[in-house]
Scaffold this motif. Structure first.
Motif, short mmCIF file in Angstrom:
data_model
loop_
_atom_site.label_atom_id
_atom_site.label_comp_id
_atom_site.label_asym_id
_atom_site.label_seq_id
_atom_site.Cartn_x
_atom_site.Cartn_y
_atom_site.Cartn_z
N TYR A 52 0.81 -1.21 0.00
CA TYR A 52 0.00 0.00 0.00
C TYR A 52 0.85 1.26 0.00
CZ TYR A 52 -3.67 -3.30 1.45
OH TYR A 52 -4.54 -4.34 1.51
N GLY A 53 2.11 1.14 0.43
CA GLY A 53 2.96 2.32 0.52
C GLY A 53 2.82 3.03 1.85
N LEU A 54 1.82 2.66 2.61
CA LEU A 54 1.58 3.21 3.94
C LEU A 54 1.04 2.09 4.82
CD1 LEU A 54 -0.24 6.60 3.18
CD2 LEU A 54 2.08 6.32 4.11
N PHE A 55 1.14 2.33 6.13
CA PHE A 55 0.57 1.36 7.04
C PHE A 55 -0.89 1.75 7.24
CE2 PHE A 55 -0.38 -0.37 11.31
CZ PHE A 55 -0.07 -1.71 11.08
N GLU A 56 -1.75 1.23 6.33
CA GLU A 56 -3.17 1.51 6.39
C GLU A 56 -3.79 0.57 7.43
OE1 GLU A 56 -4.64 3.82 4.84
OE2 GLU A 56 -3.30 4.35 3.17
N ARG A 57 -4.07 1.12 8.59
CA ARG A 57 -4.49 0.31 9.71
C ARG A 57 -5.77 -0.46 9.42
NH1 ARG A 57 -2.52 5.05 11.40
NH2 ARG A 57 -0.81 5.06 12.95
N GLU A 58 -6.78 0.28 8.94
CA GLU A 58 -8.08 -0.35 8.72
C GLU A 58 -8.02 -1.37 7.60
OE1 GLU A 58 -10.91 2.72 8.09
OE2 GLU A 58 -10.72 3.54 10.12
N LYS A 59 -7.38 -1.02 6.50
CA LYS A 59 -7.30 -1.94 5.37
C LYS A 59 -6.53 -3.21 5.75
CE LYS A 59 -6.46 -0.40 1.29
NZ LYS A 59 -5.83 0.29 0.16
N ILE A 60 -5.45 -3.02 6.46
CA ILE A 60 -4.64 -4.18 6.83
C ILE A 60 -5.40 -5.04 7.84
CG2 ILE A 60 -2.52 -4.89 8.04
CD1 ILE A 60 -1.16 -2.42 6.79
N ALA A 61 -6.11 -4.38 8.80
CA ALA A 61 -6.89 -5.14 9.78
C ALA A 61 -8.00 -5.91 9.09
CB ALA A 61 -7.47 -4.20 10.83
N ASP A 62 -8.63 -5.29 8.12
CA ASP A 62 -9.70 -5.96 7.39
C ASP A 62 -9.14 -7.10 6.56
OD1 ASP A 62 -12.53 -6.05 6.46
OD2 ASP A 62 -11.53 -5.67 4.53
N GLN A 63 -8.01 -6.85 5.91
CA GLN A 63 -7.40 -7.86 5.05
C GLN A 63 -6.98 -9.08 5.85
OE1 GLN A 63 -7.29 -7.46 1.73
NE2 GLN A 63 -6.24 -9.43 1.34
N LEU A 64 -6.47 -8.85 7.06
CA LEU A 64 -5.97 -9.95 7.88
C LEU A 64 -6.94 -10.37 8.96
CD1 LEU A 64 -2.26 -8.77 8.37
CD2 LEU A 64 -3.15 -10.42 6.70
N SER A 65 -8.12 -9.76 8.97
CA SER A 65 -9.17 -10.08 9.95
C SER A 65 -8.66 -9.91 11.37
CB SER A 65 -9.68 -11.52 9.75
OG SER A 65 -10.19 -11.70 8.45
N LEU A 66 -8.13 -8.71 11.62
CA LEU A 66 -7.54 -8.43 12.93
C LEU A 66 -8.44 -7.52 13.74
CD1 LEU A 66 -3.81 -7.75 11.89
CD2 LEU A 66 -4.82 -9.92 12.67
N GLU A 67 -8.50 -7.79 15.04
CA GLU A 67 -9.22 -6.94 15.96
C GLU A 67 -8.41 -5.67 16.18
OE1 GLU A 67 -12.16 -7.42 17.16
OE2 GLU A 67 -12.38 -9.40 16.21
N PRO A 68 -9.04 -4.57 16.64
CA PRO A 68 -8.30 -3.31 16.88
C PRO A 68 -7.09 -3.48 17.80
CG PRO A 68 -10.65 -2.93 16.96
CD PRO A 68 -10.49 -4.40 16.85
N ALA A 69 -7.27 -4.30 18.84
CA ALA A 69 -6.14 -4.51 19.75
C ALA A 69 -4.99 -5.24 19.06
CB ALA A 69 -6.61 -5.31 20.98
N GLU A 70 -5.35 -6.16 18.14
CA GLU A 70 -4.30 -6.92 17.46
C GLU A 70 -3.56 -6.06 16.46
OE1 GLU A 70 -2.04 -10.41 16.60
OE2 GLU A 70 -3.26 -9.71 18.27
N ILE A 71 -4.29 -5.19 15.73
CA ILE A 71 -3.61 -4.32 14.77
C ILE A 71 -2.74 -3.30 15.47
CG2 ILE A 71 -5.45 -2.61 14.60
CD1 ILE A 71 -3.22 -3.92 11.74
N ALA A 72 -3.17 -2.89 16.68
CA ALA A 72 -2.35 -1.96 17.47
C ALA A 72 -1.05 -2.66 17.90
CB ALA A 72 -3.13 -1.47 18.68
N ARG A 73 -1.17 -3.94 18.22
CA ARG A 73 0.03 -4.69 18.61
C ARG A 73 0.98 -4.85 17.43
NH1 ARG A 73 2.38 -9.29 18.01
NH2 ARG A 73 0.75 -10.01 16.57
N VAL A 74 0.41 -5.16 16.26
CA VAL A 74 1.24 -5.32 15.06
C VAL A 74 1.95 -4.02 14.73
CG1 VAL A 74 1.13 -5.67 12.56
CG2 VAL A 74 -0.13 -7.20 14.10
#
Length: 347
Positions: free
Chosen positions: A28-50
């Motif tokens: 993506y060229g950026l760390f798109e939090r929502e897109k990456i969380a949706d793509q990897l099926s991650l909860e908000p806490a998990e994407i924050a950890r990543v």
């Protein structure tokens, strides 16, 4: 664990989910939090950890002017940023180690010189004061545990010294210490020496005699050896060189054993006068044939020059010789110079 500037993190935390999120951020060229969380099926806490993990290992960095936007960086740049401080510390430590080693190794010559001096002092000690030597002899005699070996050249010992020697020897023998002593044949005819030998052999001492011996030697427990100090003044009572170096002491013990094997037992009750002793006459003839003068023959055999000359006169008369050379020749004809001690009388 690698420690960043202000962030505690490390490669152990870079799990598969974080690696997959980093791949999407690069795509993506950026760390798109929502897109990456949706793509990897991650909860908000998990994407924050990543996000925390990728930031900690320097794979994400803030955009200039917009700290909230994170952009991925190449692994080599992340690695340089993460481990650079550690590498500098390692280089600094290596240089410090090198400097310390170089400084310490520069002391090597000083160390070996000190060891050389210390070994010399510990292994060898020369004491010129006879009273100090005697004090050390007394101390070692009192603490001798297993064996005392002595070689006493010069024929008969002074009577006053034998008094002290008898007391010391009997005390040592009383503790179960083995004593072996080698005298010269000329000591056999001395009454004080015979008395001393009788007393100490009754208590277990072993005494032998030889025609010639090395210089005076005393060895305690095969650990400490005494040798006479070499002095330029013949009239001065010499001190002693004390040897503790194990190899040299073992060598001196081997020399003693060699002399001991070639010496004759000193049995007081069966001694004949040296004037009729074939062993003594053989020794005199052997030295005469080597060209030694009366003084040297007497010194080598531990007798007075006067006594030596009396023996020489008796020998030349028995051999019907008119000169030293003829005496040697006649003795050779009687097979006395065959290399072995004669077993028959000169007469």
């Amino acid at each position: 664990m690698f420690h960043g500037e202000g962030t505690d993190s490390g490669f152990a935390e870079l799990d598969d989910v974080s690696a997959a999120a980093y791949g999407l951020a690069v795509e993506y060229g950026l760390f798109e939090r929502e897109k990456i969380a949706d793509q990897l099926s991650l909860e908000p806490a998990e994407i924050a950890r990543v996000e925390q993990v990728l930031t900690g290992v320097r794979l994400l960095q803030s955009m200039p002017g917009d700290p909230c936007q994170l952009t991925p960086v190449t692994p080599d740049v992340a690695a340089a940023s993460l481990v650079g401080p550690a590498e500098r510390q390692i280089r600094d430590l290596q240089q410090a180690v090198t400097d310390v080693r170089a400084k310490l190794m520069s002391l090597t010559p000083l160390y070996f010189e000190g060891r050389r001096l210390r070994n010399r002092l510990e292994a060898f000690d020369v004491i010129s004061d006879p009273s100090r030597v005697q004090a050390l002899l007394d101390h070692l005699g009192q603490n001798c545990k297993s064996e005392l070996l002595t070689v006493q050249p010069g024929g008969a010992r002074p009577a006053d010294r034998l008094v002290q020697a008898r007391e010391s020897a009997l005390s040592i023998l009383g503790r179960g210490v083995r004593i072996r002593t080698i005298y010269q044949h000329t000591a056999r005819n001395d009454l004080p020496t015979r008395s001393y030998v009788r007393d100490v052999t009754l208590q277990g001492a072993e005494i032998r005699t030889a025609d010639e011996v090395i210089d005076r030697l005393i060895i305690y427990d095969r650990e400490v050896a005494f040798l006479p100090e070499r002095s330029a003044c013949e009239n001065v009572l010499p001190g002693a060189a004390i040897v503790r170096e194990p190899t040299l002491v073992a060598f001196l013990c081997a020399v003693f054993e060699y002399l001991w094997d070639g010496a004759s037992p000193y049995v007081v009750e069966s001694q004949r006068s040296p004037a009729s002793s074939d062993e003594l006459k053989w020794s005199i003839i052997r030295l005469m044939t080597k060209g030694y003068k009366d003084e040297m023959v007497a010194r080598r055999l531990g007798m007075s020059v006067r006594t030596c000359r009396r023996h020489i006169a008796e020998i030349t008369e028995e051999l019907e010789a008119t000169s030293r050379f003829q005496a040697g020749y006649n003795a050779a004809r009687q097979e006395m110079l065959s290399g072995e001690m004669p077993t028959h009388s000169l007469s």
